[in-house]
Motif scaffolding. Sequence first.
Motif, PDB file in Angstrom:
ATOM      1  N   ARG A 204       8.762  -4.516   4.892  1.00  0.00           N
ATOM      2  CA  ARG A 204       8.138  -5.431   3.635  1.00  0.00           C
ATOM      3  C   ARG A 204       8.635  -4.807   2.240  1.00  0.00           C
ATOM      4  O   ARG A 204       8.978  -5.423   1.372  1.00  0.00           O
ATOM      5  N   ARG A 205       8.963  -3.372   2.410  1.00  0.00           N
ATOM      6  CA  ARG A 205       9.349  -2.847   1.172  1.00  0.00           C
ATOM      7  C   ARG A 205      10.785  -3.068   0.719  1.00  0.00           C
ATOM      8  O   ARG A 205      11.202  -3.117  -0.456  1.00  0.00           O
ATOM      9  N   CYS A 253      -1.042   4.085  -2.284  1.00  0.00           N
ATOM     10  CA  CYS A 253       0.039   3.827  -3.202  1.00  0.00           C
ATOM     11  C   CYS A 253       0.356   2.291  -2.998  1.00  0.00           C
ATOM     12  O   CYS A 253       1.082   1.626  -3.671  1.00  0.00           O
ATOM     13  N   ALA A 254      -0.398   1.754  -2.225  1.00  0.00           N
ATOM     14  CA  ALA A 254       0.012   0.370  -1.805  1.00  0.00           C
ATOM     15  C   ALA A 254      -0.353  -0.633  -2.775  1.00  0.00           C
ATOM     16  O   ALA A 254       0.554  -1.750  -3.092  1.00  0.00           O
ATOM     17  N   PRO A 255      -1.624  -0.506  -3.405  1.00  0.00           N
ATOM     18  CA  PRO A 255      -1.888  -1.434  -4.783  1.00  0.00           C
ATOM     19  C   PRO A 255      -0.698  -1.402  -5.676  1.00  0.00           C
ATOM     20  O   PRO A 255      -0.389  -2.521  -6.332  1.00  0.00           O
ATOM     21  N   GLU A 258       2.073  -3.777  -4.503  1.00  0.00           N
ATOM     22  CA  GLU A 258       1.303  -5.131  -4.121  1.00  0.00           C
ATOM     23  C   GLU A 258       1.611  -5.212  -2.731  1.00  0.00           C
ATOM     24  O   GLU A 258       2.030  -6.231  -2.188  1.00  0.00           O
ATOM     25  N   ILE A 259       1.060  -4.062  -1.968  1.00  0.00           N
ATOM     26  CA  ILE A 259       1.335  -4.324  -0.516  1.00  0.00           C
ATOM     27  C   ILE A 259       0.162  -4.244   0.181  1.00  0.00           C
ATOM     28  O   ILE A 259      -0.724  -3.698   0.043  1.00  0.00           O
ATOM     29  N   ARG A 263      -2.940  -5.935   6.821  1.00  0.00           N
ATOM     30  CA  ARG A 263      -2.071  -7.012   7.273  1.00  0.00           C
ATOM     31  C   ARG A 263      -0.963  -6.036   7.982  1.00  0.00           C
ATOM     32  O   ARG A 263      -0.666  -6.495   9.313  1.00  0.00           O
ATOM     33  N   ILE A 264      -0.189  -5.089   7.348  1.00  0.00           N
ATOM     34  CA  ILE A 264       0.828  -4.277   8.005  1.00  0.00           C
ATOM     35  C   ILE A 264       0.329  -3.469   9.025  1.00  0.00           C
ATOM     36  O   ILE A 264       0.823  -3.455  10.040  1.00  0.00           O
TER      37      ILE A 264
END
Length: 403
Positions: A204-205, A253-255, A258-259, A263-264
């Motif tokens: 995703r990243r 760190c996800a926010p 924007e991850i 879901r992941i």
Amino acid sequence: MISGLYYPLFLALGLVISIEDWRQRRIRNLWIGAGLLLCAAGLGYLLVNSALGHRQMRFFALGEYYLPWHYYPRLLEHLALSLAAGVVLWRLSIWPAGDAKLFVLFSFFLALINPNLRGFPLLLFLVFLINIFVPAGLLMACEAAVRLGVTAGGMRGQDWRKSAKAFRERISKRAGEAWPRRGQYLILGFNLVILFFGLRLAERRFHAFFLGPFGQLGLFFAMALIWKHLVVVLASPVVGAGALIGFLAAAVCAPIFEINVGRILGDGLQMAASFWLLLSFGRIALHWLIERQSRRELDAGGLMAGTILSDETWNRLLAEKSLAGKLGFRYCDGLTAEEAQHLRTWLEVSPAEALTVYHSIPFAAWIFLGSVLTLSNRGTAVSWLAPYFHKGLGLLGAAGGTP
């Protein structure tokens, strides 16, 4: 520059080694040494051309066509990675030493014959490995499936009640043996989910890093191949603590990026469940079938260098006190001549049950085929087969949706 000469020499050497390995189940150091001398001579020729060419000098045909200086450190990087991969596959008992050395030799040939191969220098060894294992794995999987079908066809007259009862007893026994180690299994499951979570997060990243369904299947098969070594790492509490810290750091760190972590994580759980189903099926069906088909009994007189004892026989012999210290570390090269002699001497005075050994498969031909495929086509066997795989899935989906 030298491909016109070295490509036919490479083909001739590969054919000779493959045929000899098929007949004698061994790769002689004579051919490895001869190939390395050829490669060293070719490298020397390229260096002389570069030295003359960069000084605008000519000596007959030398110096007319030459490679840039940055090719040579890249060649060393490629050879170092190929050597590391060969040693790891040998240490993991996936390849015997002869196959590992042949892999390094042919990696040298690849870079000499065509310096512009895709992936050179950092990923060419991986492209080469994929082109070796994917065709071999597909053929062996088809063979195993055919044998499984033949075996299943001969089981019609079997007493299924008795078989079901025996199966329940085995499951109950295995569950009883596994219960004291439930903590390790919990850590193993958690680390496996976090491993796939990290893979999905990377996809995703970094959008360029995307396996797709066919690539994931290839990853599953690769993990299954080294599972007995990978499970030691994944069942470690230290690795589990590191995985937990890494997951918490990713969640914090996800926010920022924007991850959607939830879901992941769900995708990671789905991948872990899919891998576990594949691994279970492999152990119950294919592994059991291949193990039975590849084992045969052998008497003491048949023991020789290169004989590969089955896991059951090896563990039984290691428990014998009189053999303590006489059996070295077990690689897939089989017994050494000294170990075979020790076992023959021991069996003369200590009669034991019949030894079971594995019937090894000569793999030099597959390494040779993988090198030819790497030279002949850009990309990997996965990228060539992916369109057919997707087309087959589409046809299956269309057939399933037809009323």
